[in-house]
Enzyme design. Structure first.
Site, PDB file in Angstrom:
ATOM      1  CD  GLU A  48      -5.598  -5.247  -0.111  1.00 51.81           C
ATOM      2  OE1 GLU A  48      -6.687  -5.722   0.171  1.00 51.81           O
ATOM      3  OE2 GLU A  48      -4.523  -5.885  -0.032  1.00 51.81           O
TER       4      GLU A  48
ATOM      5  NE  ARG B  10       6.775  -8.309   3.971  1.00 51.25           N
ATOM      6  CZ  ARG B  10       5.600  -7.651   3.964  1.00 51.25           C
ATOM      7  NH1 ARG B  10       5.198  -6.960   4.999  1.00 51.25           N
ATOM      8  NH2 ARG B  10       4.811  -7.710   2.924  1.00 51.25           N
TER       9      ARG B  10
ATOM     10  CE  LYS C 116      -1.706  -2.412   4.407  1.00 50.08           C
ATOM     11  NZ  LYS C 116      -2.431  -2.374   3.150  1.00 50.08           N
TER      12      LYS C 116
HETATM   13  P1  ATP Z   1      -0.449  -6.613   4.973  1.00 49.83           P
HETATM   14  O1  ATP Z   1       0.124  -5.879   6.145  1.00 49.83           O
HETATM   15  O2  ATP Z   1      -1.909  -6.815   5.092  1.00 49.83           O
HETATM   16  O3  ATP Z   1       0.356  -7.819   4.587  1.00 49.83           O
HETATM   17  P2  ATP Z   1       0.765  -5.055   2.928  1.00 49.83           P
HETATM   18  O4  ATP Z   1       1.619  -4.399   3.937  1.00 49.83           O
HETATM   19  O5  ATP Z   1       1.332  -5.995   1.948  1.00 49.83           O
HETATM   20  O6  ATP Z   1      -0.415  -5.721   3.683  1.00 49.83           O
HETATM   21  P3  ATP Z   1      -0.028  -3.320   0.762  1.00 49.83           P
HETATM   22  O7  ATP Z   1      -0.904  -2.154   0.829  1.00 49.83           O
HETATM   23  O8  ATP Z   1      -0.375  -4.382  -0.210  1.00 49.83           O
HETATM   24  O9  ATP Z   1      -0.028  -3.914   2.195  1.00 49.83           O
HETATM   25  O10 ATP Z   1       1.462  -2.845   0.539  1.00 49.83           O
HETATM   26  C1  ATP Z   1       1.811  -2.003  -0.527  1.00 49.83           C
HETATM   27  C2  ATP Z   1       3.225  -2.238  -0.907  1.00 49.83           C
HETATM   28  O11 ATP Z   1       4.078  -2.018   0.209  1.00 49.83           O
HETATM   29  C3  ATP Z   1       3.457  -3.665  -1.371  1.00 49.83           C
HETATM   30  O12 ATP Z   1       4.139  -3.614  -2.602  1.00 49.83           O
HETATM   31  C4  ATP Z   1       4.290  -4.282  -0.302  1.00 49.83           C
HETATM   32  O13 ATP Z   1       5.226  -5.155  -0.864  1.00 49.83           O
HETATM   33  C5  ATP Z   1       4.986  -3.080   0.345  1.00 49.83           C
HETATM   34  N1  ATP Z   1       5.226  -3.352   1.758  1.00 49.83           N
HETATM   35  C6  ATP Z   1       4.323  -3.702   2.693  1.00 49.83           C
HETATM   36  N2  ATP Z   1       4.905  -3.926   3.879  1.00 49.83           N
HETATM   37  C7  ATP Z   1       6.225  -3.701   3.717  1.00 49.83           C
HETATM   38  C8  ATP Z   1       7.377  -3.763   4.573  1.00 49.83           C
HETATM   39  N3  ATP Z   1       7.279  -4.113   5.868  1.00 49.83           N
HETATM   40  N4  ATP Z   1       8.577  -3.454   4.040  1.00 49.83           N
HETATM   41  C9  ATP Z   1       8.686  -3.105   2.748  1.00 49.83           C
HETATM   42  N5  ATP Z   1       7.656  -3.037   1.898  1.00 49.83           N
HETATM   43  C10 ATP Z   1       6.433  -3.324   2.358  1.00 49.83           C
HETATM   44 MG    MG Z   2      -0.164  -6.626   0.165  1.00 51.51          MG
END
Ligand code: ATP
Ligand code: MG
Length: 559
Positions: free
Chosen positions: A46, A271, A281
């Site tokens: 996103e 994650r 974020k």
């Molecule tokens: P927020 O921090 O607002 O929860 P987000 O980290 O989910 O947002 P996205 O831009 O939607 O932000 O993430 C893109 C992809 O990265 C998604 O498929 C998410 O599952 C993956 N992702 C995000 N954070 C992690 C993490 N800590 N470890 C592994 N994958 C991640």
């Molecule tokens: Mg997300």
């Protein structure tokens, strides 16, 4: 390039491949001839923030699985939410993924590319009697939805006719209603123990200008409806995402089935959570906005741009992502694992140099025996890198802590009457000290003994010549001083910031280091790995400490 061409920019192998359940699953799908043996993955960020090392885990997997299997990985900006996109983020995301060595070729998409198609599919669901417009308020809707152990209450609009619903949905689209006044819901199962299946909202009204589609729409699809459609329209075979989406999977599958789409399949993995940092974020943005860090690319941030500025090489991040593996269980990874991968990569590639952080003058009393220059390897791990010449002379600087006028027990470095090896040069035997008026040691006096004489010493110390130049060094440390800064929801994570996460110092360095170009990485021997900051002015490099030499949290020279 057609869609069967492997994605360009194949990142070189940096760690042995570990078998994990997703690798196994894809291998099995290929063996079974599923989707004609094709592998198409996607990374769907996103664009509302910069990518961090958690995202790197996700996209190293997405791109990695495609590359390993001759497939392609798409980069898709997940911009279904109109109010939260920024072109700054979209560009930074692409830069960071390229920096890690991955390339999506022509497969760059936006979720908003498919708004028209999503609308058509929603209309088809309505015609099929599988979706209806609902006018419950948000409050009423929550109450109707109920709790997992009891069935929910059906909406009064649940059994209205497809004609009525189609007309209402068109009026929603035409902008006749205010935000929140009506929603489109999928008609699934109000008794499902999975609340996501209790007639979930699939479209909502939002009078907002979208960065790509402008004012073309005032209704926007919800993630759970949009994501399977995006995947299917792109022919994504393996949609890999984090565990929190597991409970959404039945809905993902429902959309694929009921919209008669390509059979994309979602698989979830844990994650990444790292000690001594935060990964959300929202929290990272808060640190930036409150100026507790110097922007998204502050070298203390877990963002990829922050790690890059700190001097972390991309191969270290790829090796880290491979090392930690892929599982179905949430766990906390020790940041020491990342630091180990960084040292491992830099040990192979960083030039060696000497720098003194807290200088103490050495005056050699037999200058006739002293060479003008000495030679040392550029990198002992890389013989092809050759040798470097370092000016020497009768006046040098050593690290103040490498001398003790009254040595404590087991102190093997320099002290009166004792000798040490001077790296690359020879031996130095301390013959006395000069005192400053306040009684502190102003200079160490000594006798130089050439390398050929084989003196028995118990320590080797580093030094810089009298011609060494001062440079600014930024001694970065972990951003937080507790392993899980956001574990306690009742305590502001910012109270755990490490007050010593950045110390600025002046170091004396070998004169040749003044030529360092932005990004150049060095191992300052016995001190740590450093990289020239991208904002350094020509001839006046500023060095960021990437990592200390060993796992010596607050224990290294200058830590
Ligand atoms: P927020 O921090 O607002 O929860 P987000 O980290 O989910 O947002 P996205 O831009 O939607 O932000 O993430 C893109 C992809 O990265 C998604 O498929 C998410 O599952 C993956 N992702 C995000 N954070 C992690 C993490 N800590 N470890 C592994 N994958 C991640
Ligand atoms: Mg997300």
């Amino acid at each position: 390039m057609n869609e069967n061409t492997p994605t360009a920019g194949a990142a070189p192998e940096t760690a042995p491949r570990n078998m994990h359940f997703i690798r196994e699953m894809i291998a099995e799908d290929i063996r079974a001839g599923r989707n004609g043996g094709k592998v198409v993955t996607r990374f769907p960020p996103e664009p509302n923030g910069y990518l961090h090392i958690g995202h790197a885990k996700a996209f190293c997997l997405d791109f990695g699985m495609a590359l390993e299997n001759g497939g392609v990985c798409h980069l898709r900006m997940d911009d279904t939410n109109p109010v939260r996109e920024d072109i700054e983020y979209t560009e930074a995301i692409q830069k960071d993924i390229r920096w890690l060595g991955f390339d999506w070729g022509p497969h760059f998409y936006h979720a908003s590319d498919y708004f028209g198609k999503m609308y058509d599919l929603a209309c088809q669901l309505i015609r099929d009697g599988k979706a209806y417009v609902c006018s419950l308020t948000a409050e009423q809707w929550k109450e109707h939805r109920g709790i997992p152990t009891e069935p929910g209450k059906p909406s009064p609009w649940r059994d209205t006719s497809p004609e009525e619903n189609l007309a209402l949905f068109e009026r929603m689209r035409a902008g006749e209603f205010a935000d929140g006044e009506k929603v489109l819901r999928a008609k699934i199962d109000m008794a499902s123990p999975n609340l996501h299946m209790r007639d979930p909202v699939i479209y909502r009204i939002l009078h907002a200008t979208h960065p790509h589609t402008g004012d073309a729409w005032c209704i926007y699809p919800m993630y759970d409806f949009a994501h399977p459609i995006e995947d299917a329209l792109e022919g994504v075979t393996h949609s890999l995402c984090t565990l929190e989406f597991e409970v959404h999977r039945p809905l993902y599958d429902w959309v694929i089935r009921n919209c008669h789409l390509f059979p994309s399949r979602q698989t979830e993995f844990a994650r990444l959570s790292l000690t001594y940092t935060v990964m959300s974020k929202r929290k990272l943005l808060e640190l930036v906005q409150t100026k507790l860090v110097n922007g998204w690319d502050d070298p203390r941030m877990p963002t990829l741009c922050g790690l890059r500025r700190r001097g972390v090489p991309p191969e270290a991040i790829r090796a880290f992502c491979e090392t930690i593996g892929i599982t179905k269980y949430d766990s906390l990874t020790d940041v020491a694992v990342l630091e180990h991968c960084i040292r491992d990569a830099l040990n192979k590639t960083a030039r060696r140099a000497m720098a003194v952080l807290d200088p103490l003058k050495v005056v050699i009393e037999n200058p006739a025996d002293v060479p003008a220059t000495v030679r040392g390897p550029v990198n002992p791990e890389d013989p092809a890198a050759g040798e470097r010449e370092i000016p020497f002379g009768p006046e040098l600087w050593i690290e103040r802590e490498d001398f003790a006028e009254v040595p404590p027990p087991k102190y093997f470095r320099l002290s009166p009457g004792k000798a040490v090896r001077l790296r690359y040069a020879g031996f130095l035997e301390c013959t006395g000290v000069d005192k400053a008026p306040d009684g502190t040691v102003a200079a160490v006096r000594g006798r130089f003994i050439p390398m050929t004489e084989k003196v028995k010493v118990k320590a080797t110390i580093h030094w810089v010549p009298a011609s060494a130049r001062p440079v600014e060094v930024r001694l970065y440390d972990r951003l937080f001083d507790v392993p899980e800064p956001d574990a306690d929801k009742d305590v502001d994570f910012k109270t755990h910031l490490n007050p010593d996460s950045l110390k600025t110092a002046t170091a004396l360095v070998e004169p040749s280091l003044l030529e360092a170009a932005p990004g150049d990485a060095y191992q300052f021997e016995r001190i740590g790995y450093f990289a020239a900051d991208p904002d350094s002015k020509p001839g006046a490099p500023v060095f960021n400490r990437t990592v200390t030499l060993k796992d010596s949290w607050k224990g290294a020279v200058g830590a």
